[in-house]
Design an enzyme around this catalytic site. Sequence first.
Site, PDB file in Angstrom:
ATOM      1  N   CYS A 154       0.668  -1.197  -0.096  1.00 23.38           N
ATOM      2  CA  CYS A 154      -0.018  -0.096  -0.068  1.00 23.38           C
ATOM      3  C   CYS A 154       0.963   1.048   0.036  1.00 23.38           C
ATOM      4  CB  CYS A 154      -0.826  -0.108   1.334  1.00 23.38           C
ATOM      5  SG  CYS A 154       0.010  -0.068   2.642  1.00 23.38           S
ATOM      6  N   CYS A 205       3.238   1.648   2.946  1.00 22.41           N
ATOM      7  CA  CYS A 205       4.724   0.687   2.477  1.00 22.41           C
ATOM      8  C   CYS A 205       5.424   1.558   1.865  1.00 22.41           C
ATOM      9  CB  CYS A 205       4.040  -0.662   2.238  1.00 22.41           C
ATOM     10  SG  CYS A 205       2.937  -1.632   3.034  1.00 22.41           S
ATOM     11  N   ASP A 238       5.774 -33.916  -3.467  1.00 16.32           N
ATOM     12  CA  ASP A 238       7.094 -34.084  -2.374  1.00 16.32           C
ATOM     13  C   ASP A 238       6.480 -33.893  -1.141  1.00 16.32           C
ATOM     14  OD1 ASP A 238       9.760 -34.158  -1.459  1.00 16.32           O
ATOM     15  OD2 ASP A 238       9.690 -31.783  -1.441  1.00 16.32           O
ATOM     16  N   ASP A 256       9.592 -28.839  -3.698  1.00 14.67           N
ATOM     17  CA  ASP A 256      10.435 -27.551  -3.336  1.00 14.67           C
ATOM     18  C   ASP A 256      11.661 -27.791  -3.439  1.00 14.67           C
ATOM     19  OD1 ASP A 256      10.336 -29.064  -1.132  1.00 14.67           O
ATOM     20  OD2 ASP A 256      10.538 -27.131   0.102  1.00 14.67           O
ATOM     21  N   ASP A 289      14.139 -31.922  -5.804  1.00 22.48           N
ATOM     22  CA  ASP A 289      12.951 -32.130  -6.659  1.00 22.48           C
ATOM     23  C   ASP A 289      13.159 -31.411  -8.094  1.00 22.48           C
ATOM     24  OD1 ASP A 289      11.431 -33.378  -4.686  1.00 22.48           O
ATOM     25  OD2 ASP A 289      11.142 -31.488  -3.682  1.00 22.48           O
TER      26      ASP A 289
END
Lengths: 53, 746
Positions: free
Chosen positions: B34, B37, B435, B617, B621
């Site tokens: 926003c 921020c 996984d 992840d 993998d």
Amino acid sequence: MNVIVLLVLASLTMGAIGLAVFFWTYNTGQYNDLDGAAERILIDDEDTDAVDS
Amino acid sequence: MSTFRREDEELFLASRPTKNGLLQSELSVPGMKCAGCISKIESGLLKLPGVTRARVNLTTKRVTVSWKKSSATPPLLETLSALGFEGHLSTPLENNDDKELKKLIRALAVAGFGAGNIMMLSVGVWAGAEEDTRTLFHGLSALIAFPVLFYSGRIFFASAWTALKAGTTNMDVPISVGVLLTFLMSLYDTITHGPHAYFDAATSLLFFLLIGRTLDHMMRARARTAITGLQKLSPEGAEVLQPDGSTQYLAVEDLMPGMRLRIPAGARIPVNGTIAGGQSDIDVSIINGESTSHRVTIGDKVQAGALNLTGSVTIEATAAASNSFLADMIRLMETAETGRHRYRRIADRVSSLYSPVVHIGALAAFILWFALAGDVHHALTIAVSVLIITCPCALGLAVPMVQTVATKRLFQAGVVIKDGAALERLSEIDTIIFDKTGTLTTGKPNLVNQDQIKPEFIDLAAAMAAHSSHPLSKTLALYATANKYEETHISEFPGDGLEAEIGGVVYRLGRPGWAAKDDGDVANDGSSCVVLTSNDKRLATFYFTDQLRPSASNIIADLSRARFRIEILSGDRAIAVAKVANHLGISTFTSRQRPNDKVDHVERLSRQGRKVLMIGDGVNDAPALAAAHVSMAPASAADIGRNAADFVLLTDEIEAIPVTIGIARRSSNLMRQNILFAILYNMVAVPLAFFGYVTPLIAAIAMSTSSIIVVLNSLRLGGIRGQQSGQSMPRRISSISPPKFHEAVR
């Protein structure tokens, strides 16, 4: 006849100006952060460095 | 630089010099949302000494910071985290892709300008402008059309020329031939004061086609930005101990076997090596998916990518970065990718048919009319109108438009897509392989026997654990209820545990063999444990397991209801995998899988004709992700895993998986509808043009209408928005029948 030539030229000129303005805004990166631009109007005192180079 | 700071060196390595003697760094800050921020981050960073400019880009979630080289390195990431934002260093975006997009956008703008203005003049002609006025308007149109063709058309001409030179043909060949022939014919008609000119058709053809091109390119570029924006802080370099005792920070590529590297706690190990000094715990979950950490001491081998948790260690490098575990994985992945059966996008399949059919059709029209009437001009007009009216506008928009809308929807649901074709592939899947660590589970340990331990022991253990960065300690520290041990002196023994002396009693918290002399009574059911002892007497045993993601059970239930075959493929120990599988009701699971085992498994399924979605992840993998029909990775995945995956889930939850499948199926449906419509349109329009019933007005209207219908149909995907709310989503996914339509088009 002359009127038509004038009007057509006028409309083409305006169109060309619009195109030139688009090129300018695009080249200076004003479309780089549209989400940010939408939020930045809410910030009170922003610096003038409004464009990503 | 007086004091050495590893963060400073990394920032320095990741920055690039700008024209005016400044250094520019890019930070990715996924958490900003926003205006608040933006101003907090920009003003916070500008306050740092040496920082001259800080600019937030909310669209890409990045901050660009310029700072003076002469001054000390500003603590950018620390400032960000003090402001409450998690930031990562990231490499500046490549500019090459931007250039391509800029070229397309400019060409699009010029084509839009030309098409609009020529159409304006054409309306005058259609409305019945007489001889002189008509010729004037046609002349003006020609004047506008020429630069437009030259500027915007060269994108197609260049591509067509490359294809022709290579002896092949692509979609751009009929486009180029059609546009150029139209222009030349219209020019001839203008000079000879003919009644019809097709300048409007030629330019609006370019305009609509460029919209499709630009959307297609933007979608790919945006996905790339999002992926690189996520780039986690992988080791950029390491501190090398020199023979004279000093240290030097070297980039990873410059590390050589035999060098001694100091790896502080909390850093990733950059290259394969052997521990030469110190002991610690390392987290290897990213390498093999094992959820518990390992104790390492002098002489143990460590692999690149492992995370050093508790103590600082010195390692002797045994391989350069290009021969380390990570590099091996990349090679394995590349092999897997070449083995992946070449998927032809639906648009490619259609356009490979389209091009010859249109050319033959136009040629046949020309020959037929020339033979019938013997009039070259008339025959050429017919041939050109065949080329124009079959303009692949609708076809060119059919796929990119849907992909753009789908990409936006997916981004709102927290999913980034890397390649538009992945949507088509995802819509075909019938098997899902998960996984375990970091995908079905959070990858973080969780205390399981809290109710069996006296609260005062939990408090004591939590207070001690607060002094360590070991993942088990971090979890334990969360259970502190009151902090009454503030004054206590606590020392950490890396690899073993923590020791505290309170009122003459020595308390130890750590691995069972170290904290307590007796080593019995430790369950081995896949969970890890630490014990709390006072003067060697055991007070409590804390058991931890990797926690399932809260939404995992629901998601798995939904997916199996939608009749997907679900499997778990993990590198972890059998007992840990079985527990998760039983809890989720997944009957097919395989444990202790090495990276190439995973690839083999996926390829075996593919050979059986199954379309596999792989979700994982870890680094281990990545090759399987590349080998699968389509793949997903959570944002927490290793860089290499995210790069291998077609979809990256930005949120921590896996709820987005069924949503993504739903969107993929709907968009695949819409693409097929669009293409079907475009084909039907051509089936009606081509005979009309072939037999000479098409005037420029009809051609322009038909072409625009077909394009608009395709665009509107694509926007229907927007209706999927309501699906993001958790409740309606499961029903949606189970209501979608398994894939059957993809066979029809093949």
